[in-house]
Write a protein that holds these residues in place. Structure first.
Motif, PDB file in Angstrom:
ATOM      1  N   GLU A 148       0.825  -1.212   0.000  1.00 19.58           N
ATOM      2  CA  GLU A 148       0.000   0.000   0.000  1.00 19.58           C
ATOM      3  C   GLU A 148       0.859   1.262   0.000  1.00 19.58           C
ATOM      4  O   GLU A 148       0.568   2.235  -0.693  1.00 19.58           O
ATOM      5  N   MET A 149       1.946   1.246   0.782  1.00 27.40           N
ATOM      6  CA  MET A 149       2.812   2.416   0.914  1.00 27.40           C
ATOM      7  C   MET A 149       3.847   2.517  -0.212  1.00 27.40           C
ATOM      8  O   MET A 149       4.557   3.511  -0.315  1.00 27.40           O
ATOM      9  N   GLY A 150       3.955   1.483  -1.046  1.00 23.28           N
ATOM     10  CA  GLY A 150       4.965   1.476  -2.104  1.00 23.28           C
ATOM     11  C   GLY A 150       6.364   1.245  -1.579  1.00 23.28           C
ATOM     12  O   GLY A 150       7.344   1.714  -2.153  1.00 23.28           O
ATOM     13  N   TRP A 151       6.456   0.511  -0.481  1.00 22.04           N
ATOM     14  CA  TRP A 151       7.734   0.287   0.188  1.00 22.04           C
ATOM     15  C   TRP A 151       8.282  -1.129  -0.025  1.00 22.04           C
ATOM     16  O   TRP A 151       9.128  -1.587   0.743  1.00 22.04           O
ATOM     17  N   GLU A 152       7.833  -1.790  -1.043  1.00 20.90           N
ATOM     18  CA  GLU A 152       8.323  -3.145  -1.293  1.00 20.90           C
ATOM     19  C   GLU A 152       9.750  -3.086  -1.834  1.00 20.90           C
ATOM     20  O   GLU A 152      10.179  -2.071  -2.374  1.00 20.90           O
ATOM     21  N   ILE A 153      10.443  -4.179  -1.709  1.00 20.69           N
ATOM     22  CA  ILE A 153      11.776  -4.276  -2.284  1.00 20.69           C
ATOM     23  C   ILE A 153      11.620  -4.397  -3.797  1.00 20.69           C
ATOM     24  O   ILE A 153      10.842  -5.220  -4.288  1.00 20.69           O
ATOM     25  N   ASN A 154      12.330  -3.552  -4.517  1.00 19.10           N
ATOM     26  CA  ASN A 154      12.242  -3.491  -5.974  1.00 19.10           C
ATOM     27  C   ASN A 154      12.767  -4.791  -6.585  1.00 19.10           C
ATOM     28  O   ASN A 154      13.870  -5.215  -6.280  1.00 19.10           O
ATOM     29  N   GLU A 155      11.965  -5.399  -7.446  1.00 20.00           N
ATOM     30  CA  GLU A 155      12.367  -6.652  -8.086  1.00 20.00           C
ATOM     31  C   GLU A 155      12.465  -6.518  -9.608  1.00 20.00           C
ATOM     32  O   GLU A 155      12.409  -7.499 -10.328  1.00 20.00           O
ATOM     33  N   GLU A 156      12.632  -5.264 -10.075  1.00 14.08           N
ATOM     34  CA  GLU A 156      12.658  -5.011 -11.514  1.00 14.08           C
ATOM     35  C   GLU A 156      13.786  -5.765 -12.221  1.00 14.08           C
ATOM     36  O   GLU A 156      13.589  -6.349 -13.276  1.00 14.08           O
ATOM     37  N   ASN A 157      14.973  -5.723 -11.647  1.00 14.87           N
ATOM     38  CA  ASN A 157      16.120  -6.463 -12.188  1.00 14.87           C
ATOM     39  C   ASN A 157      17.144  -6.611 -11.062  1.00 14.87           C
ATOM     40  O   ASN A 157      16.963  -6.065  -9.975  1.00 14.87           O
ATOM     41  N   TYR A 158      18.187  -7.359 -11.332  1.00 13.58           N
ATOM     42  CA  TYR A 158      19.180  -7.644 -10.299  1.00 13.58           C
ATOM     43  C   TYR A 158      19.731  -6.374  -9.661  1.00 13.58           C
ATOM     44  O   TYR A 158      19.802  -6.264  -8.427  1.00 13.58           O
ATOM     45  N   PHE A 159      20.128  -5.391 -10.472  1.00 13.29           N
ATOM     46  CA  PHE A 159      20.762  -4.199  -9.920  1.00 13.29           C
ATOM     47  C   PHE A 159      19.793  -3.377  -9.074  1.00 13.29           C
ATOM     48  O   PHE A 159      20.166  -2.879  -8.017  1.00 13.29           O
ATOM     49  N   LYS A 160      18.548  -3.260  -9.502  1.00  9.73           N
ATOM     50  CA  LYS A 160      17.570  -2.516  -8.715  1.00  9.73           C
ATOM     51  C   LYS A 160      17.216  -3.278  -7.440  1.00  9.73           C
ATOM     52  O   LYS A 160      17.031  -2.676  -6.376  1.00  9.73           O
ATOM     53  N   THR A 161      17.146  -4.603  -7.530  1.00 10.97           N
ATOM     54  CA  THR A 161      16.869  -5.408  -6.346  1.00 10.97           C
ATOM     55  C   THR A 161      18.024  -5.296  -5.357  1.00 10.97           C
ATOM     56  O   THR A 161      17.814  -5.105  -4.155  1.00 10.97           O
ATOM     57  N   ARG A 162      19.240  -5.404  -5.873  1.00 14.98           N
ATOM     58  CA  ARG A 162      20.425  -5.276  -5.022  1.00 14.98           C
ATOM     59  C   ARG A 162      20.437  -3.924  -4.324  1.00 14.98           C
ATOM     60  O   ARG A 162      20.645  -3.839  -3.107  1.00 14.98           O
ATOM     61  N   GLU A 163      20.175  -2.855  -5.072  1.00 20.19           N
ATOM     62  CA  GLU A 163      20.140  -1.514  -4.507  1.00 20.19           C
ATOM     63  C   GLU A 163      19.040  -1.389  -3.448  1.00 20.19           C
ATOM     64  O   GLU A 163      19.258  -0.822  -2.375  1.00 20.19           O
ATOM     65  N   SER A 164      17.880  -1.956  -3.719  1.00 20.88           N
ATOM     66  CA  SER A 164      16.763  -1.898  -2.788  1.00 20.88           C
ATOM     67  C   SER A 164      17.059  -2.682  -1.514  1.00 20.88           C
ATOM     68  O   SER A 164      16.771  -2.219  -0.404  1.00 20.88           O
ATOM     69  N   LEU A 165      17.638  -3.865  -1.663  1.00 19.19           N
ATOM     70  CA  LEU A 165      17.995  -4.664  -0.488  1.00 19.19           C
ATOM     71  C   LEU A 165      19.023  -3.934   0.373  1.00 19.19           C
ATOM     72  O   LEU A 165      18.882  -3.866   1.596  1.00 19.19           O
ATOM     73  N   LEU A 166      20.042  -3.377  -0.256  1.00 12.92           N
ATOM     74  CA  LEU A 166      21.071  -2.657   0.497  1.00 12.92           C
ATOM     75  C   LEU A 166      20.498  -1.412   1.165  1.00 12.92           C
ATOM     76  O   LEU A 166      20.826  -1.108   2.315  1.00 12.92           O
ATOM     77  N   ASN A 167      19.632  -0.694   0.466  1.00 15.33           N
ATOM     78  CA  ASN A 167      19.001   0.492   1.046  1.00 15.33           C
ATOM     79  C   ASN A 167      18.171   0.111   2.270  1.00 15.33           C
ATOM     80  O   ASN A 167      18.257   0.762   3.314  1.00 15.33           O
ATOM     81  N   LYS A 169       9.888  -6.862   6.359  1.00 16.77           N
ATOM     82  CA  LYS A 169      10.046  -6.635   4.922  1.00 16.77           C
ATOM     83  C   LYS A 169      11.000  -7.677   4.331  1.00 16.77           C
ATOM     84  O   LYS A 169      10.744  -8.246   3.273  1.00 16.77           O
ATOM     85  N   PHE A 170      12.081  -7.964   5.037  1.00 18.35           N
ATOM     86  CA  PHE A 170      13.024  -8.981   4.562  1.00 18.35           C
ATOM     87  C   PHE A 170      12.400 -10.378   4.609  1.00 18.35           C
ATOM     88  O   PHE A 170      12.575 -11.173   3.682  1.00 18.35           O
ATOM     89  N   TYR A 171      11.689 -10.687   5.681  1.00 15.36           N
ATOM     90  CA  TYR A 171      10.998 -11.975   5.749  1.00 15.36           C
ATOM     91  C   TYR A 171      10.070 -12.143   4.562  1.00 15.36           C
ATOM     92  O   TYR A 171      10.039 -13.200   3.924  1.00 15.36           O
ATOM     93  N   ASN A 172       9.298 -11.118   4.258  1.00 11.25           N
ATOM     94  CA  ASN A 172       8.351 -11.199   3.150  1.00 11.25           C
ATOM     95  C   ASN A 172       9.064 -11.278   1.805  1.00 11.25           C
ATOM     96  O   ASN A 172       8.662 -12.060   0.941  1.00 11.25           O
ATOM     97  N   TYR A 173      10.109 -10.510   1.623  1.00 15.23           N
ATOM     98  CA  TYR A 173      10.838 -10.555   0.349  1.00 15.23           C
ATOM     99  C   TYR A 173      11.402 -11.947   0.086  1.00 15.23           C
ATOM    100  O   TYR A 173      11.301 -12.468  -1.025  1.00 15.23           O
ATOM    101  N   PHE A 174      11.998 -12.542   1.109  1.00 24.50           N
ATOM    102  CA  PHE A 174      12.609 -13.863   0.938  1.00 24.50           C
ATOM    103  C   PHE A 174      11.607 -14.999   1.121  1.00 24.50           C
ATOM    104  O   PHE A 174      11.986 -16.169   1.122  1.00 24.50           O
TER     105      PHE A 174
END
Length: 122
Positions: free
Chosen positions: A14-33, A94-99
């Motif tokens: 709802e808040m748009g705070w999901e981890i970005n899964e568009e591609n590896y680099f965006k996912t990596r950046e989102s996970l690190l952020n 958020k990490f639990y849900n992403y993984f």
């Protein structure tokens, strides 16, 4: 725990705070952020602990017994500590849900593993 995890999954979407899964680099950046945001929240919790210890010391210097000074300091920080721990929990969820991990299963499994360790700390 399952309800909390499901709530946070919906909330993050709802808040748009999901981890970005568009591609590896965006996912990596989102996970690190998100990892950096989690560590920031952990540091803010540490700051609240520091405030408690400083207030305790101040109370002692003002004539309170050590335990009374600590109880008063702890109570004064109670609400803020709850907020900081809630922030930490939100990022962990958020990490639990992403993984695609089940929080309850992971938690109880890990506690069982710790209980059965041969090299327990005392």
């Amino acid at each position: 725990m399952k309800d909390l995890q499901a709530y946070m999954k919906d909330y993050q979407k709802e808040m748009g705070w999901e981890i970005n899964e568009e591609n590896y680099f965006k996912t990596r950046e989102s996970l690190l952020n998100n990892y950096m945001l989690l560590t920031t929240e952990v540091a803010e919790f540490a700051e609240e602990l520091r405030k408690i210890f400083n207030l305790t010391q101040q109370g002692i210097l003002n004539g309170l017994e050590q335990e009374e000074a600590f109880l008063r300091a702890k109570e004064s920080a109670r609400e803020d500590i709850g907020k900081e721990l809630a922030d930490c929990l939100a990022y962990l969820l958020k990490f639990y849900n992403y993984f695609d991990l089940d929080l309850e299963e992971s938690f109880y499994g890990k506690m069982k593993e710790v209980r059965e360790r041969k090299n327990k700390d005392f």
